[in-house]
Design an enzyme around this catalytic site. Structure first.
Site, mmCIF file in Angstrom:
data_model
loop_
_atom_site.group_PDB
_atom_site.id
_atom_site.type_symbol
_atom_site.label_atom_id
_atom_site.label_comp_id
_atom_site.label_asym_id
_atom_site.label_seq_id
_atom_site.Cartn_x
_atom_site.Cartn_y
_atom_site.Cartn_z
ATOM 1 N N ASP A 289 -7.459 9.291 2.764
ATOM 2 C CA ASP A 289 -6.136 9.921 2.889
ATOM 3 C C ASP A 289 -6.257 11.446 2.856
ATOM 4 O OD1 ASP A 289 -3.736 8.597 3.308
ATOM 5 O OD2 ASP A 289 -3.670 7.784 1.265
ATOM 6 N N LYS B 19 -1.296 -0.743 8.809
ATOM 7 C CA LYS B 19 -2.661 -0.249 8.574
ATOM 8 C C LYS B 19 -3.650 -1.420 8.614
ATOM 9 C CE LYS B 19 -0.985 3.803 6.144
ATOM 10 N NZ LYS B 19 -0.606 4.479 4.903
ATOM 11 N N GLN C 76 -1.038 3.579 -1.330
ATOM 12 C CA GLN C 76 0.203 3.909 -0.610
ATOM 13 C C GLN C 76 1.179 4.620 -1.544
ATOM 14 O OE1 GLN C 76 0.524 3.522 2.701
ATOM 15 N NE2 GLN C 76 2.571 4.392 2.692
HETATM 16 N N1 GUN Z 1 3.187 7.615 2.126
HETATM 17 C C1 GUN Z 1 3.681 8.281 3.199
HETATM 18 N N2 GUN Z 1 2.678 8.722 3.983
HETATM 19 C C2 GUN Z 1 1.536 8.340 3.397
HETATM 20 C C3 GUN Z 1 0.161 8.501 3.748
HETATM 21 O O1 GUN Z 1 -0.219 9.108 4.762
HETATM 22 N N3 GUN Z 1 -0.729 7.949 2.892
HETATM 23 C C4 GUN Z 1 -0.338 7.287 1.774
HETATM 24 N N4 GUN Z 1 -1.290 6.811 0.985
HETATM 25 N N5 GUN Z 1 0.916 7.131 1.418
HETATM 26 C C5 GUN Z 1 1.851 7.650 2.238
#
Ligand code: GUN
Length: 295
Positions: free
Chosen positions: A119, A52, A96
């Site tokens: 998100d 990211k 995350q």
């Molecule tokens: N863990 C697995 N997929 C995601 C996601 O799309 N966003 C976040 N914040 N955590 C995750």
């Protein structure tokens, strides 16, 4: 059969974002800024977070990575989020997941300012999605819609079978595919762990979205000839012969299903890359919404 290559589709989204960021810079304005919080050092989370941050840099976004110890108290995380919520220079906040067990994930999701919820996990964002209002769409389902758009996969009137009912993928995916939009208008069935006749339902799917997190669960005998198969799985499976000691497996038995499908996403190199594209688009949108508020 076409391979729905996430590298190609995500690059096309990123190229467009890069141009938009360059235009923002040309006007003398600051870049969009994403804050990413990681708690602990889960291997998969580390990989996603690094990707990211790298992708933000590639298209000209600013990013800040906040690292917190695995053992921290929930209040420390809440304080950090509060500071980011109140920081005018931050447009998007992403925590995350998963989080360590002493932390209430729902409480954390709800503590993020909905204006910065890139998100799309906050109940306000989810509620807006259900009602067809403009909002942040969770990055993975958003990325899948961008993938369908990139490869111009026709969805109108099709039967889409979504396997998995998570708030992150399955449920929002079902809403998007059933929505009255160019790449929606599907009849959608959601299957989950309590669905007794899953194979029969999958066999009716013109489009299958596998998002249950079980490696190679979807086999060729569950898929109709010519189906479009979207594989959301990314599970690390131990393999002593692999350099890292594991291999990434999708939820679909790729080779046998590819022989029947009209289109299929590979793993890796499919949906995972589109998730990042979705997140980056949400971050630019958050920036634009906020700059309008500020100006
Ligand atoms: N863990 C697995 N997929 C995601 C996601 O799309 N966003 C976040 N914040 N955590 C995750």
């Amino acid at each position: 059969m076409i391979v729905l290559d996430g590298k190609i589709a995500s690059q096309s989204v990123k190229d467009s974002l890069k141009i938009q960021v360059a235009e923002i810079h040309a006007k003398g304005k600051r870049a969009p800024h994403l804050a990413v919080i990681i708690v602990g050092n889960n291997g998969a989370s580390e990989t996603y977070v690094a990707s990211k941050v790298k992708n933000c840099a590639e298209i000209g976004f600013t990013s800040t990575l906040v690292r917190l110890e695995n053992t921290i108290d929930e209040n420390i995380l809440l304080q950090k989020i509060d500071a980011l919520n109140n920081d005018d220079g931050i447009d998007g906040i992403l925590v995350q997941l998963p989080l360590p067990k002493q932390i209430n994930e729902q409480k954390i999701i709800e503590s993020i300012d909905p204006a910065k919820d890139v998100d799309g996990f906050h109940p306000i964002s989810a509620g807006k999605l259900v009602q067809g209002l403009p909002t942040f769409i969770p990055a993975t389902p958003y990325g899948i819609m961008l993938m369908l758009e990139h490869f111009n996969i026709s969805t109108k009137g099709k039967h889409a079978v979504v396997i998995g009912r998570s708030n992150i993928v399955g449920r929002p995916m079902s809403i998007l595919l059933s929505s009255n939009s160019k790449y929606g208008n599907c009849t959608v069935t959601i299957c989950h762990s309590q669905t007794p006749n899953l194979k029969e339902i999958c066999l009716q799917g013109d489009i299958i979205v596998a998002a249950l997190g079980k490696p190679e669960f979807v086999k060729a005998d569950m898929v109709k000839d010519g189906a479009v198969v979207i594989d959301v799985g990314i599970t690390r499976v131990e393999d002593a012969t692999a350099k890292k000691g594991f291999r990434i497996k999708g939820d679909v038995a790729y080779n046998e299903v590819a022989a029947k499908a009209s289109a299929i996403t590979p793993v890796p190199g499919g949906v995972g890359l589109m998730t990042i594209a979705g997140l980056l688009k949400n971050t630019l949108q958050a920036y634009r919404n906020r700059m309008l508020d500020v100006e």
